[in-house]
Write a protein that holds these residues in place. Structure first.
Motif, PDB file in Angstrom:
ATOM      1  N   SER A   1      -5.223  -1.993   3.857  1.00  6.26           N
ATOM      2  CA  SER A   1      -4.878  -0.512   3.446  1.00  6.26           C
ATOM      3  C   SER A   1      -3.748   0.657   3.907  1.00  6.26           C
ATOM      4  CB  SER A   1      -6.372   0.006   4.582  1.00  6.26           C
ATOM      5  OG  SER A   1      -4.783  -0.772   5.842  1.00  6.26           O
TER       6      SER A   1
ATOM      7  N   SER B   1     -12.433  -0.600   7.763  1.00  8.77           N
ATOM      8  CA  SER B   1     -13.862  -0.963   7.484  1.00  8.77           C
ATOM      9  C   SER B   1     -13.985  -1.404   6.553  1.00  8.77           C
ATOM     10  CB  SER B   1     -15.061   0.867   8.042  1.00  8.77           C
ATOM     11  OG  SER B   1     -14.485   0.895   6.902  1.00  8.77           O
TER      12      SER B   1
ATOM     13  N   HIS C   1      -8.912   2.132   3.541  1.00  7.82           N
ATOM     14  CA  HIS C   1     -10.091   2.295   5.103  1.00  7.82           C
ATOM     15  C   HIS C   1     -10.303   0.718   5.655  1.00  7.82           C
ATOM     16  CE1 HIS C   1     -12.165   6.242   5.064  1.00  7.82           C
ATOM     17  NE2 HIS C   1     -11.248   6.456   3.346  1.00  7.82           N
TER      18      HIS C   1
ATOM     19  N   SER D   1     -13.546  -6.098   6.436  1.00 10.55           N
ATOM     20  CA  SER D   1     -14.547  -6.847   6.199  1.00 10.55           C
ATOM     21  C   SER D   1     -14.565  -7.394   4.330  1.00 10.55           C
ATOM     22  CB  SER D   1     -16.503  -5.430   5.442  1.00 10.55           C
ATOM     23  OG  SER D   1     -15.270  -5.482   4.272  1.00 10.55           O
TER      24      SER D   1
ATOM     25  N   TRP E   1     -18.758   5.989  -1.278  1.00  8.60           N
ATOM     26  CA  TRP E   1     -18.666   4.856  -1.252  1.00  8.60           C
ATOM     27  C   TRP E   1     -19.106   4.126  -2.665  1.00  8.60           C
ATOM     28  CZ3 TRP E   1     -15.750   2.260   2.173  1.00  8.60           C
ATOM     29  CH2 TRP E   1     -15.452   2.349   3.122  1.00  8.60           C
TER      30      TRP E   1
END
Length: 224
Positions: free
Chosen positions: A162, A100, A98, A104, A21
């Motif tokens: 994504s 996530s 992703h 976010s 990440w």
């Protein structure tokens, strides 16, 4: 086979490290020092891009009171653009593939717009639920449709980004896995196709970051 394809998007499979990440910050390292020290050509070109985006986002927001708000969407565009491009390099984790990561970015923006709009401009937000010219018999139906469309906005933003990143990478992975089974003549043809797909993915990376920033700007303009 499917597990092998999608394993390229798993943060734990790339060299079994937990630092994948951190690729979201590699873009800062790639910027040359000359960009910061003197007004080089890179800096002048990037300033032209930022000024162009500022003028366009300023028109979309339909307000002259908070001109600095366009910098939020310019920063969002730059951040997504860097991460989309980095995902095209070999052995670099594609963070924007992703949910996530994309959620976010989309969810806090949408939530802040909704909270600000409903707290400060409640009447204006209620008027948005019924489009102008709607027949009285369809008003209750239109309120349900507009409410659902407002609630799914962060999901559509996140899924669009994504899904586009995953689709291009999967296609290139599928074609690349068939290279070992081809003859030398077909291998040359495959390389040409991969180069064309790489160019297409570079365009998709720019387009999707621009679409994400523009849609976020349009959502913010509805609360004024």
């Amino acid at each position: 086979m499917m597990m092998n394809l999608f394993s390229s998007f798993d943060p734990t499979t790339n060299y079994n490290t937990s630092l994948n990440w951190m690729s979201t910050l590699i873009g800062m390292i790639l910027i040359p020092n000359m960009f910061w020290l003197i007004p080089s050509r890179y800096k002048m070109l990037w300033l032209k891009v930022i000024f162009k985006l500022h003028m366009e986002f300023k028109i979309l927001t339909n307000t002259n009171q908070s001109q600095g708000s366009t910098l939020i969407f310019i920063s969002l565009f730059m951040f997504i653009l860097f991460n989309n491009f980095l995902g095209l390099f070999p052995y670099i984790f594609t963070s924007t593939s992703h949910m996530s990561m994309t959620l976010s970015l989309a969810l806090p923006l949408w939530l802040s717009f909704m909270l600000y709009g409903w707290i400060n401009n409640t009447t204006h937000m209620l008027a948005h639920l019924v489009p102008q010219g709607t027949p009285p018999i369809l008003m209750s139906f239109m309120v349900c449709i507009e409410t659902i469309s407002n609630l799914i906005r962060p999901g559509t933003l996140a899924i669009r980004l994504s899904a586009n990143m995953i689709a291009g990478h999967l296609l290139m992975t599928l074609l690349g896995n068939t290279g070992s089974l081809m003859s030398i003549y077909m291998m040359n043809f495959l390389i040409i196709i991969q180069i064309l797909l790489l160019i297409l993915e570079s365009a998709v990376s720019m387009i999707q970051s621009y679409v994400f920033a523009v849609l976020s700007t349009l959502y913010s303009s509805e609360i004024n």
